[in-house]
Design a protein around this motif. Structure first.
Motif: not given
Lengths: 223, 223, 223, 223
Positions: B70-80, B82-86, B103-114
């Motif tokens: 759950t914590e993993c999901i939380r952290r990664e969700a926040i990261g995503l 934030e990237a979009i908000s930026k 663009d930010a969304f797909f860029g983030y997924v590209d950079d953080h596949r895991e």
DNA sequence: TATGAATGAGCATTCATTCAT
DNA sequence: AATGAATGAATGCTCATTCAT
């Protein structure tokens, strides 16, 4: 939590049934249990229990857990594709074919939530060996839709450039439909037809624009 | 076979680190392992191994396996998010906001596949307790997009009828994006920007039609 | 993996055979399978398969797995003893009787490796109930050899002291022969006759010394 | 039959022992249980029970059942060889070395019946992977004995022809000793020294004849 | 006579989780 | 703060054995 508590016994445990029948019973039970708990939490014990059959029968008839799951996916995938194929009758115009295909799809998911759960949610995430069946099914669906789009496109005199995008468009549609269906599971009060309509609009309208050259690009939005 | 074989040890097992650092180490390892094997096949043993930390530490700092996930999901969700908000800066026009968000969304997924793997594929299918985080994130994304669409709609004088559809449209877009991103994992050679463009077209064109009253219905197709 | 893969079906599954024939079929198959996989790894399924007979038949005719194995041992033990008896003709001198007995023994093992495997290796280690058959067979062999030795001893005027050792000597010979035969299975390129000769020398020479009072003892070695 | 009935708990279940100690406990228990029931009938449950340790510890420290058994064999084989080596002191004459070796062997088997059972009876028949350890041990024993015989032979001026037979002779001795020891398990009232003496006579007398050219052949018996 | 259908019972193995140090 | 030692509880799977036909 209780191991035996709400366990609903399957068919009246009748004896000496022919193999064919037993296999169906087992698969039915398996789809039910897999859809409920997911591949990993589903136990062979529960499946055998729900099927009204002892575990050794499952292993004898359908093999190990993996094989059983694979067979579930296979059977349900075939069921789904048949339902869709029935909707897409070739004497219709392409758009009506598409419409009926979508309608059949959402109708099927509506009637067989369990099947769809197994097919999509579980199969997607259970890991490697299972996704192949899914990929094949999806590929067939994409091909089918692509053909419809292409037929329309050529009859409308689309240039080859635009025609090239049809497969991607089809893929996007398929993905969107899966996503919609998935989302639907968590919002079950929407009628199937509404979803089908929404999907149809998404693809058809978007496709219409595509054909007419209405394309958004970052530099000149909305041309 | 070997328990220790190719296990890449994480950070040099240095001692007496402050809790904050340990937690990050552990979460990093967990995301990596979860994304690789999926929730169920991931073992606490491997996570502790990759993190370079003993298992009791994990339990002490982040709780049981479920909590950890759950914590993993939380952290990664926040990261995503934030990237979009930026990307979505309020001084831009709505369509450009949307575009930069995608663009930010797909860029983030590209950079953080895991991260995306954990977030979407694993979380979706691992069953109950985890989906909540996902639903929240999705809800926020939908709200965000809905706001953009609504702003455009009102500035273009759309009637309330059409305005009602915006949320559903937003939901469809989110779903389609997830689906696209998911599909992308299996077709990694496509550039992020191409996907963003396709998504943009799907939503913006379709939305444009919607606003103009161009709606397909079974009875009068393509009116 | 495949349940039926390279399973060589036995006799053409013809129906309505007399019991006697069926029993032989089954025993043949059982000996083959037991010798191949050992008692524990041999499955009734495979035996029935190799025999070309359904499992219930085996149970009807030969009983449970243990009984079946016991019967295998019994049959093969009889076969072996008969072969040896045929060699030991009473009109010969004792030493030639012994020689022909040994020759027959190694010849039999050479021709029926499977039988010997079942008889010795498997039966020895499969645990309790089976060893009885073996012990009986061995006892008979020892008695037989002891008689030969005794006859020689008395004709040569041995004193009663030395005569007492004959049974032990016979036992040692039997053990050595078993051991040799067993070892032979792993070194199959040696001709049977060579082994028989070696065994003969071991027993006959040693016995000769024994009769002559040439005995090694720790206190006066090589006296 | 009772699952728990006569289960003798092993060491006072003391906690937090160092790994080394636990491993020895487990191996001791394993040897005991394997020797009693044989490899296949031995259950990990009983072993863990006798060892006074939970099953996961066994798997953690010594691996799967096969590995555990292999390790038992290895340990006992080493023990046996060490016992023998201690007897064979190089300052003695060859025949006394041989004698002490045999004495040590039968003494060891006398003191460690369980070990011998596992080593010989179980390992021989449990199938493939285990026999390797046995073969190695036997090979070392044969080499050792062969060296003794050869030394004697050369000091007595044996011709090369006879010298060639020493290895075979050594092999026969080893086989005979195994066989004797095995047979002894079923006739436990004979003192170890008697067996050692018998074995010594068998080999030494026979070998003496061999050196002197006293060889029995079918054509000229007793020549 | 002969068998396909069916199962009870057991076993190896794994894993999340927690003490005791 | 940190961990090696330890386990309860499941679960997949197999096999000898027996009905019902």
């Amino acid at each position: 939590m209780s191991v035996d508590g709400d366990r609903r016994r399957g068919p009246e445990r009748s004896r000496r049934l022919p193999r064919e029948v037993r296999e169906r019973q087992i698969l039915d039970a398996a789809v039910r249990v897999f859809s409920e708990h997911g591949y990993h939490y589903a136990s062979m014990d529960e499946i055998s229990d729900v099927a009204g059959v002892s575990k050794p029968m499952i292993y004898a008839y359908l093999g190990a857990k993996e094989d059983l799951f694979t067979e579930c996916i296979r059977r349900e995938a075939i069921g789904l594709m048949e339902a869709i194929s029935k909707g897409v009758r070739s004497e219709l115009t392409p758009d009506m074919q598409l419409w009926h295909g979508l309608d059949a799809f959402f109708g099927y998911v509506d009637d067989h939530r369990e099947s769809w759960l197994v097919l999509h949610r579980q199969a997607t995430s259970a890991g490697g060996p299972f996704s192949r069946q899914l990929l094949e099914m999806r590929a067939r669906a994409i091909t089918l839709i692509d053909a419809l789009l292409t037929k329309t496109a050529s009859s409308e005199g689309m240039d080859s450039q635009a025609r090239k995008g049809t497969e991607a468009h089809a893929a996007a549609l398929v993905g969107a439909c899966e996503s919609l269906a998935d989302w639907w599971l968590d919002h079950p009060d929407i009628p199937a037809r509404v979803l089908a309509t929404r999907a149809m609009n998404l693809v058809w309208m978007g496709f219409g624009d595509l054909m007419e050259g209405n394309v958004w690009t970052p530099t000149h939005p909305e041309s």
